[in-house]
Design an enzyme around this catalytic site. Structure first.
Site, PDB file in Angstrom:
ATOM      1  N   HIS A   1       0.790  -1.237   0.000  1.00  0.00           N
ATOM      2  CA  HIS A   1       0.000   0.000   0.000  1.00  0.00           C
ATOM      3  C   HIS A   1       0.823   1.289   0.000  1.00  0.00           C
ATOM      4  CE1 HIS A   1      -3.495  -2.476   1.240  1.00  0.00           C
ATOM      5  NE2 HIS A   1      -2.693  -3.021   2.135  1.00  0.00           N
TER       6      HIS A   1
HETATM    7  C1  BDR Z   1      -2.977   0.565   5.461  1.00  0.00           C
HETATM    8  O1  BDR Z   1      -3.112  -0.018   6.746  1.00  0.00           O
HETATM    9  C2  BDR Z   1      -1.880  -0.447   7.237  1.00  0.00           C
HETATM   10  O2  BDR Z   1      -1.999  -1.748   7.742  1.00  0.00           O
HETATM   11  C3  BDR Z   1      -0.877  -0.338   6.104  1.00  0.00           C
HETATM   12  O3  BDR Z   1       0.385   0.054   6.603  1.00  0.00           O
HETATM   13  C4  BDR Z   1      -1.473   0.711   5.209  1.00  0.00           C
HETATM   14  O4  BDR Z   1      -1.073   2.015   5.587  1.00  0.00           O
HETATM   15  C5  BDR Z   1      -3.697  -0.285   4.446  1.00  0.00           C
HETATM   16  O5  BDR Z   1      -5.042  -0.392   4.773  1.00  0.00           O
END
Ligand code: BDR
Ligand code: CA
Length: 313
Positions: free
Chosen positions: A243
């Protein structure tokens, strides 16, 4: 062109770690003024420590790391150890960092930096719950028109949610903070799950990190291997979404991403849809556009960029 001055606001997190590494590997495009840690994937004592671990791994112990808020504005903190492991950076063995944590609070650093740098020259890159950013905007509204851009990872439209059927983690954890940021009037670029779920860590892509044969390459391969297990089981996909580095990649190569400038509102009152990003993708309301909401990514270009930059360490 001079490199863009940015502040990364983060809750590392393996994917946050890769975002930080990508920024540190790209000094021609990015001048990382500081990293502000926030509670999110794991509690603040771990996120601020993890941010320092990553800077040391990159050989950049001079990077300024600040601790920010340890809990959402008005909710109990929800963490994600089930995805990121107990430390938040589970995967490869990591040593305790020796570089210092800055004394200043992360929120004060954000406010001071935006006031002291020329107006319109600092970009904020939130890749965790937006508690620090919202606190800064509430406490110092004069900084809003001074922000060049906020490029954040959070939310979803077509993919809807990853922690509830309706919400993505970063927005769900502190929806009131997200609402303040989305309502602020600052220029927003959003990397939602719709983008990140197309940036999958396939075996070939992880192997490319491992093939770098460096400490950083090994760590990134082990991190992505670690959280891949959870997401592959959940989604039945060939890899896990990486992400947070999408935000930094956008600052380096915006042409990798495509989206629409639309209105996005944050749901804060309903328990059922708490933290939903209500994105007017089809422009069916006359609510004013407040965000560049991305939908597509050139995933091959993104992973090529990552491998090329991580090879610099
Ligand atoms: C987001 O949530 C976190 O677990 C990850 O680092 C990312 O920023 C994705 O939903
Ligand atoms: Ca994150």
């Amino acid at each position: 062109m001079a490199p863009r001055k940015i502040i990364i606001d983060t809750d590392p997190g393996q994917d946050d770690a890769v975002a930080i590494l990508l920024a540190l590997a790209s000094p021609d495009e990015i001048d990382l003024l500081g990293i502000t840690a926030v509670a999110g994937n794991v509690p603040l004592p771990l996120t601020q420590k993890n941010a320092r671990i990553v800077c040391e791994l990159a050989g950049k112990p001079e990077t300024k790391v600040f601790a920010g808020c340890d809990a959402p504005l008005s909710r109990t903190l929800m963490t994600a150890e089930h995805v990121h492991g107990k430390t938040g950076l589970d995967g490869p063995p990591m040593v305790e960092p020796t570089m210092p944590l800055q004394d200043q609070h992360g929120v004060d650093f954000i406010i001071e930096t935006l006031r002291s740098e020329p107006s319109g020259t600092v970009t904020i890159c939130p890749i965790g719950p937006m508690t620090n950013i919202a606190t800064a905007l509430e406490r110092a509204p004069d900084i809003v028109p001074r922000i060049q851009e906020i490029v954040l990872m959070g939310g979803a439209y077509f993919e809807v949610g990853n922690v509830t059927p309706a919400a993505e983690f970063n927005i769900y954890v502190d929806p009131e903070a997200a609402k303040i940021v989305f309502d602020s009037g600052a220029p927003l670029t959003v990397m939602p799950l719709d983008v990140t779920h197309k940036a999958l860590t396939t075996k070939t892509r992880i192997d490319a990190f491992r093939a770098l044969n460096t400490k950083v390459g090994d760590a990134v391969a082990a991190w992505t291997d670690f959280f891949e297990r959870f997401d592959m089981e959940k989604y039945g996909s060939e890899g896990a979404p990486l992400h947070d580095p999408c935000t930094v990649a956008y600052l380096i190569k915006p042409e990798l991403f495509q989206g629409r400038h639309i209105n996005v509102e944050i749901e804060t009152s309903s328990e059922l849809t708490r933290g939903m990003t209500v994105a007017d993708w089809w422009r069916v309301t006359d609510r004013p556009a407040n965000a560049m909401f991305m939908k597509d990514i050139d995933a091959t270009g993104f992973y090529d960029l990552l491998a090329e930059r991580l090879a610099r360490f």
